[in-house]
Design a protein around this motif. Structure first.
Motif, PDB file in Angstrom:
ATOM      1  N   TYR A  16      35.695 -54.064  25.715  1.00  0.00           N
ATOM      2  CA  TYR A  16      34.496 -54.943  25.451  1.00  0.00           C
ATOM      3  C   TYR A  16      34.064 -55.795  26.769  1.00  0.00           C
ATOM      4  CZ  TYR A  16      35.071 -54.261  20.529  1.00  0.00           C
ATOM      5  OH  TYR A  16      35.241 -53.987  19.163  1.00  0.00           O
ATOM      6  N   LEU A  17      32.795 -55.713  26.813  1.00  0.00           N
ATOM      7  CA  LEU A  17      32.032 -56.771  28.005  1.00  0.00           C
ATOM      8  C   LEU A  17      31.289 -57.704  27.170  1.00  0.00           C
ATOM      9  CD1 LEU A  17      31.068 -57.207  30.925  1.00  0.00           C
ATOM     10  CD2 LEU A  17      29.425 -55.479  30.470  1.00  0.00           C
ATOM     11  N   LEU A  18      31.665 -58.835  27.351  1.00  0.00           N
ATOM     12  CA  LEU A  18      30.936 -60.106  26.598  1.00  0.00           C
ATOM     13  C   LEU A  18      30.407 -60.912  27.827  1.00  0.00           C
ATOM     14  CD1 LEU A  18      33.999 -59.631  25.125  1.00  0.00           C
ATOM     15  CD2 LEU A  18      32.707 -60.696  23.446  1.00  0.00           C
ATOM     16  N   PHE A  19      29.061 -61.575  27.534  1.00  0.00           N
ATOM     17  CA  PHE A  19      28.090 -62.432  28.462  1.00  0.00           C
ATOM     18  C   PHE A  19      28.069 -63.662  27.868  1.00  0.00           C
ATOM     19  CE2 PHE A  19      26.996 -58.538  30.698  1.00  0.00           C
ATOM     20  CZ  PHE A  19      27.605 -58.690  32.185  1.00  0.00           C
ATOM     21  N   GLU A  20      27.927 -64.812  28.212  1.00  0.00           N
ATOM     22  CA  GLU A  20      27.161 -65.740  27.676  1.00  0.00           C
ATOM     23  C   GLU A  20      25.957 -65.503  28.549  1.00  0.00           C
ATOM     24  OE1 GLU A  20      26.458 -70.682  28.223  1.00  0.00           O
ATOM     25  OE2 GLU A  20      28.433 -69.994  28.032  1.00  0.00           O
ATOM     26  N   ILE A  21      24.879 -65.996  27.794  1.00  0.00           N
ATOM     27  CA  ILE A  21      23.385 -65.864  28.178  1.00  0.00           C
ATOM     28  C   ILE A  21      22.642 -67.034  28.345  1.00  0.00           C
ATOM     29  CG2 ILE A  21      23.458 -63.377  28.005  1.00  0.00           C
ATOM     30  CD1 ILE A  21      21.551 -63.706  25.411  1.00  0.00           C
ATOM     31  N   GLY A  22      21.472 -67.158  28.947  1.00  0.00           N
ATOM     32  CA  GLY A  22      20.455 -68.143  28.375  1.00  0.00           C
ATOM     33  C   GLY A  22      19.541 -67.928  27.181  1.00  0.00           C
ATOM     34  N   CYS A  23      19.080 -68.974  26.618  1.00  0.00           N
ATOM     35  CA  CYS A  23      18.460 -68.463  25.433  1.00  0.00           C
ATOM     36  C   CYS A  23      17.119 -67.463  25.315  1.00  0.00           C
ATOM     37  CB  CYS A  23      18.104 -69.678  24.793  1.00  0.00           C
ATOM     38  SG  CYS A  23      16.837 -70.593  25.658  1.00  0.00           S
ATOM     39  N   GLY A  24      16.656 -67.029  26.216  1.00  0.00           N
ATOM     40  CA  GLY A  24      15.739 -66.430  26.303  1.00  0.00           C
ATOM     41  C   GLY A  24      16.033 -64.955  26.951  1.00  0.00           C
ATOM     42  N   GLN A  25      17.475 -64.682  27.190  1.00  0.00           N
ATOM     43  CA  GLN A  25      17.728 -63.467  28.005  1.00  0.00           C
ATOM     44  C   GLN A  25      18.480 -62.468  26.951  1.00  0.00           C
ATOM     45  OE1 GLN A  25      19.992 -65.605  30.712  1.00  0.00           O
ATOM     46  NE2 GLN A  25      18.834 -65.640  32.340  1.00  0.00           N
ATOM     47  N   GLY A  26      18.426 -62.691  25.817  1.00  0.00           N
ATOM     48  CA  GLY A  26      19.434 -61.786  24.896  1.00  0.00           C
ATOM     49  C   GLY A  26      18.662 -60.459  25.034  1.00  0.00           C
ATOM     50  N   ASN A  27      17.560 -59.977  24.728  1.00  0.00           N
ATOM     51  CA  ASN A  27      16.868 -58.833  24.688  1.00  0.00           C
ATOM     52  C   ASN A  27      16.821 -57.870  26.114  1.00  0.00           C
ATOM     53  OD1 ASN A  27      16.409 -58.789  22.013  1.00  0.00           O
ATOM     54  ND2 ASN A  27      14.378 -59.547  22.451  1.00  0.00           N
ATOM     55  N   VAL A  28      16.978 -58.600  27.210  1.00  0.00           N
ATOM     56  CA  VAL A  28      16.823 -57.949  28.445  1.00  0.00           C
ATOM     57  C   VAL A  28      18.268 -57.731  28.881  1.00  0.00           C
ATOM     58  CG1 VAL A  28      16.864 -60.100  29.874  1.00  0.00           C
ATOM     59  CG2 VAL A  28      15.850 -58.188  30.751  1.00  0.00           C
ATOM     60  N   VAL A  29      19.223 -58.585  28.686  1.00  0.00           N
ATOM     61  CA  VAL A  29      20.475 -58.210  28.848  1.00  0.00           C
ATOM     62  C   VAL A  29      21.163 -57.091  28.066  1.00  0.00           C
ATOM     63  CG1 VAL A  29      22.864 -59.237  28.949  1.00  0.00           C
ATOM     64  CG2 VAL A  29      21.300 -60.480  29.985  1.00  0.00           C
ATOM     65  N   LYS A  30      20.648 -57.190  26.789  1.00  0.00           N
ATOM     66  CA  LYS A  30      21.000 -56.033  25.871  1.00  0.00           C
ATOM     67  C   LYS A  30      20.610 -54.710  26.576  1.00  0.00           C
ATOM     68  CE  LYS A  30      20.621 -54.447  21.085  1.00  0.00           C
ATOM     69  NZ  LYS A  30      20.123 -54.903  19.529  1.00  0.00           N
ATOM     70  N   GLU A  31      19.096 -54.648  26.944  1.00  0.00           N
ATOM     71  CA  GLU A  31      18.795 -53.348  27.310  1.00  0.00           C
ATOM     72  C   GLU A  31      19.475 -53.095  28.604  1.00  0.00           C
ATOM     73  OE1 GLU A  31      16.467 -50.005  27.773  1.00  0.00           O
ATOM     74  OE2 GLU A  31      16.670 -51.623  26.036  1.00  0.00           O
ATOM     75  N   LEU A  32      19.924 -53.916  29.437  1.00  0.00           N
ATOM     76  CA  LEU A  32      20.877 -53.715  30.938  1.00  0.00           C
ATOM     77  C   LEU A  32      21.984 -53.040  30.239  1.00  0.00           C
ATOM     78  CD1 LEU A  32      20.220 -56.854  33.026  1.00  0.00           C
ATOM     79  CD2 LEU A  32      19.510 -54.748  33.483  1.00  0.00           C
ATOM     80  N   MET A  33      22.678 -53.434  29.458  1.00  0.00           N
ATOM     81  CA  MET A  33      24.133 -52.811  28.980  1.00  0.00           C
ATOM     82  C   MET A  33      23.803 -51.364  28.278  1.00  0.00           C
ATOM     83  SD  MET A  33      25.979 -56.465  27.438  1.00  0.00           S
ATOM     84  CE  MET A  33      27.344 -55.454  27.138  1.00  0.00           C
ATOM     85  N   CYS A  34      22.707 -51.410  27.324  1.00  0.00           N
ATOM     86  CA  CYS A  34      22.503 -50.098  26.882  1.00  0.00           C
ATOM     87  C   CYS A  34      22.254 -48.889  28.063  1.00  0.00           C
ATOM     88  CB  CYS A  34      21.369 -49.926  25.877  1.00  0.00           C
ATOM     89  SG  CYS A  34      21.650 -51.082  24.313  1.00  0.00           S
TER      90      CYS A  34
END
Length: 285
Positions: free
Chosen positions: A242-260
């Motif tokens: 598992y790779l887990l990050f804390e993110i800023g409140c507006g970064q969810g979709n872009v970090v998700k896309e980076l991981m995908c």
């Protein structure tokens, strides 16, 4: 001065300095100096305090009035029900980050190997190790001063962890565990710097003037560390890890896309208790 008079003095000074929670901070700082609890202000408000306590209290109130964070003045912060030492070299552990730890614990099994990048005070890694069984953990940070704090927290909590100095995964190249030569991890967690460079100066003084900039600055768009970590993580992880990050409140979709894009599967975004995106995690196939 009496206990109540000292409290009122502190409250007024902090209100004049526009400290957000002036009354609460005044009381807690008084309890810290006098080694008392909240009942003291009710049952012994008229008790005289010593000259030394008065001097120390006025001094610490002046420091808080200059917007030095409360936690840096007391040197402590509670996180996940545990007490952690903090100072100006570490980011102050926040309740938002507990969401990351709780999500990691949900996926954590006994005996796993954990890597915590940008470990700071060590609060994430040490919490995971404290609330699991027979897990191993390594925390990495670029700041040697922060690592001193992390090692002291491990000692105080009686948790066995290894802390390495360096840039993200780089220190692993020269590290050989005393228990195993396996350098792959079942879980990689990180609360990296994620604030946009231009935004840092607009934050409250307690943050922008006192917390370590290197723990805040995530580059022009706040995503520098996510790109670096996502790009390198797979080579340091076991299949199914598992790779887990804390993110800023507006970064969810872009970090998700980076991981995908990097090949991670089952990538999800988790919200914090206020309904804001706070954690992104995925699985190495």
């Amino acid at each position: 001065m009496t206990y109540k008079e000292l409290y009122l003095y502190g409250k007024q000074k902090l209100e004049e300095a526009e400290i957000a929670e002036a009354a609460l901070d005044a009381r807690l700082l008084l309890e810290y100096i006098c080694h008392t609890d909240r009942n003291e202000l009710i049952v012994r408000a008229d008790s005289e305090r010593s000259g030394m306590e008065e001097t120390f209290y006025k001094t610490i109130v002046e420091k808080r009035a200059s917007h030095i964070p409360f936690q840096y003045l007391t040197g402590r912060q509670e996180f996940m029900g545990l007490g952690f030492q903090v100072n100006e070299h570490t980011l102050i552990p926040r309740q938002d980050t507990e969401v990351l730890v709780e999500e990691a614990l949900y996926h954590l099994s006994d005996g796993m190997r954990i890597l915590d990048l940008c470990t700071g005070s060590g609060c994430i890694l040490l919490s995971l190790l404290r609330y699991s069984n027979e897990c191993e953990g390594i925390g990495i940070d670029l700041s040697p001063k922060a690592l001193e704090v992390a090692r002291e927290n491990a000692r105080q909590l009686q948790v066995d962890a290894v802390f390495l100095e360096g840039d993200l995964f780089a220190p692993l190249m020269d590290f050989v565990s005393e228990k195993t030569r396996d350098t792959l991890f079942d879980m990689v967690v990180s609360n990296p710097p994620y604030i946009e460079t231009a935004v840092i100066g607009t934050l409250m003084p307690e943050v922008c003037e006192h917390e370590p900039r290197m723990a805040l600055d995530g580059g022009e768009d706040g995503l520098d560390f996510y790109r670096k970590i996502v790009g390198q993580a797979s080579s340091h992880m076991r299949r199914g890890g598992y790779l887990l990050f804390e993110i800023g409140c507006g970064q969810g979709n872009v970090v998700k896309e980076l991981m995908c894009q990097a090949g991670f599967e089952q990538v999800e975004v988790r919200k914090d208790y206020t309904g804001l995106d706070r954690v992104v995690f995925g699985v190495k196939p």
